[in-house]
Design a protein around this motif. Structure first.
Motif, mmCIF file in Angstrom:
data_model
loop_
_atom_site.group_PDB
_atom_site.id
_atom_site.type_symbol
_atom_site.label_atom_id
_atom_site.label_comp_id
_atom_site.label_asym_id
_atom_site.label_seq_id
_atom_site.Cartn_x
_atom_site.Cartn_y
_atom_site.Cartn_z
ATOM 1 N N UNK A 181 1.664 10.038 5.357
ATOM 2 C CA UNK A 181 1.031 11.354 5.252
ATOM 3 C C UNK A 181 -0.296 11.241 4.486
ATOM 4 N N UNK A 182 -0.270 10.471 3.416
ATOM 5 C CA UNK A 182 -1.513 10.276 2.645
ATOM 6 C C UNK A 182 -2.622 9.682 3.498
ATOM 7 N N UNK A 183 -2.222 8.681 4.260
ATOM 8 C CA UNK A 183 -3.198 8.025 5.122
ATOM 9 C C UNK A 183 -3.782 9.008 6.147
ATOM 10 N N UNK A 184 -2.842 9.775 6.731
ATOM 11 C CA UNK A 184 -3.284 10.744 7.734
ATOM 12 C C UNK A 184 -4.241 11.767 7.100
ATOM 13 N N UNK A 185 -3.862 12.222 5.894
ATOM 14 C CA UNK A 185 -4.692 13.219 5.229
ATOM 15 C C UNK A 185 -6.101 12.648 4.972
ATOM 16 N N UNK A 186 -6.113 11.379 4.534
ATOM 17 C CA UNK A 186 -7.404 10.741 4.281
ATOM 18 C C UNK A 186 -8.240 10.693 5.558
ATOM 19 N N UNK A 187 -7.574 10.275 6.636
ATOM 20 C CA UNK A 187 -8.253 10.163 7.922
ATOM 21 C C UNK A 187 -8.819 11.524 8.358
ATOM 22 N N UNK A 188 -7.962 12.545 8.253
ATOM 23 C CA UNK A 188 -8.389 13.883 8.675
ATOM 24 C C UNK A 188 -9.576 14.354 7.820
#
Ligand code: PHE
Length: 377
Positions: A85-92
């Motif tokens: 989720x953290x990674x996705x949030x960073x990407x977004x």
């Protein structure tokens, strides 16, 4: 946009996700979905919709993931879900910012394209003025005198009677004052003296001699004022160039030679000059200079036959007044009349311009009709 297909309305357990690998692939799918959505955000409005869909607090994808996938996740999967989720949030976050910058830049360049200056459009054409004919004649005359050693000075247009009259040897009650009856300024009764608009440029003779020791060789261009009714040859304001030369050995011959030189330079070599006796209180002797008529060549006969209308058949045209400086004037400026002599002249510019350029009404100088002005570029 993400939807039920992404399984966001279900928990991971309900989706049958039990391993970290499965978590990873779920998140990869989500990220692909985001990338697809993001690629469609081309303007501010679609960018905002994308932001709401993914980052919206209540029902944005990331909130749904947190609520449905992370919070109820089995303890052994929590770490993997949290990290993904953290990674996705960073990407977004990063992609949203990049998109925003791209959209802004393209909006700017679009605006620049529409606001571009079209260099092929014809410009605003502002008519370029020219110097007034009188200015041109001033310049011509100044150039002639400067070339023989005169310098140009100016003086005030508002004068005291002392400079305009007395110091020029025109005492109060002298009859020539009648000719110059003029504009006096309305000043309070307790003012130190009277003031008037100068009637000629001659007062600058006095100012100049007060300030300078001889030798003096000056010309004085300027406006003068008289209470004349306007007609073809009169105006209450007109222009003169005063001339003054004073030195230890100036003769009548220097005087007439200088004037003859000037007239020939101004009207042409073929023009003859003559002088006739005249009277001015500040010159002695005083003369009136004439030039051979520039219209009929001095013959007195018009080109088409008959009497020349300009010189009325005399062959001569009156130019201007002049004379040797009256010794009485030197007394007013502390020059020693025993040691100096000189000459003065007062050329009416308007009159000379009319003669040279064949203008028959002085008023055209002041009406400033461009059809007239344009004839003298
Ligand atoms: N000031 C005289 C005039 O305006 C002209 C003049 C000037 C005559 C200088 C003699 C010498 O009529």
């Amino acid at each position: 946009m993400p939807s039920r297909e992404n399984g966001l309305d279900k928990t991971l357990a309900e989706l049958g996700v039990t391993t970290a690998e499965q978590v990873g692939s779920r998140f990869r799918e989500l990220q692909q979905q985001f990338d697809l959505d993001a690629a469609k955000a081309h303007d501010e409005i679609s960018w905002k919709a994308l932001r709401d869909a993914w980052l919206g607090r209540k029902s944005g994808v990331l909130t749904l993931v947190t609520d449905h996938w992370l919070k109820p996740a089995a303890p052994e999967l929590k770490r993997a879900v949290g990290a993904s989720l953290n990674e996705l949030r960073k990407h977004v976050d990063m992609q949203m910012e990049a998109r925003r910058a791209a959209i802004e830049a393209s909006a700017e360049s679009a605006a620049a394209a529409t606001e571009r200056v079209d260099l092929s459009l014809p410009g605003v054409i502002r008519p370029i003025g020219t110097r007034h004919l009188l200015r041109q004649v001033f310049q011509e005359i100044e150039d002639i005198f400067v070339s023989i050693g005169f310098s140009v000075v100016e003086g005030p247009e508002i004068e005291t009677p002392y400079y305009n009259f007395e110091a020029l040897n025109i005492p109060e009650h002298h009859p020539v004052r009648d000719d110059m009856d003029t504009f006096y300024l309305d000043v309070p009764d307790d003012a130190p003296g009277k003031f008037l608009l100068r009637t000629h440029t001659s007062p600058v003779q006095i100012h100049t001699m007060e300030k300078r020791e001889p030798p003096v060789r000056v010309i004085v261009p300027g406006k003068v004022y008289r209470r004349d009714n306007p007609d073809a040859t009169h105006s209450f304001m007109f222009h003169q160039i005063e001339g003054l030369a004073v030195d230890s050995d100036i003769t009548f011959c220097d005087f007439t030679g200088t004037i003859d030189y000037f007239v020939k330079q101004f009207f042409g070599e073929g023009v003859k000059t003559r002088f006739r006796p005249s009277y001015f209180p500040f010159t002695e002797p005083s003369v009136e200079f004439d030039a051979s008529c520039v219209f009929c060549g001095g013959s007195g006969t018009a080109k088409m036959g008959g009497t020349c209308g300009k010189c009325k058949g005399s062959g001569w045209i009156e130019l201007f007044g002049a004379g040797m400086v009256d010794p009485a004037v030197y007394g007013f400026v502390n020059y020693d009349p025993q040691r100096v002599s000189g000459f003065a002249f007062g050329i009416g510019i308007d009159r000379l311009a009319m003669l040279k350029y064949g203008i028959d009404d002085i008023q055209v100088f002041f009406q400033n009709d461009v059809r007239f002005l344009r004839q003298f570029p």
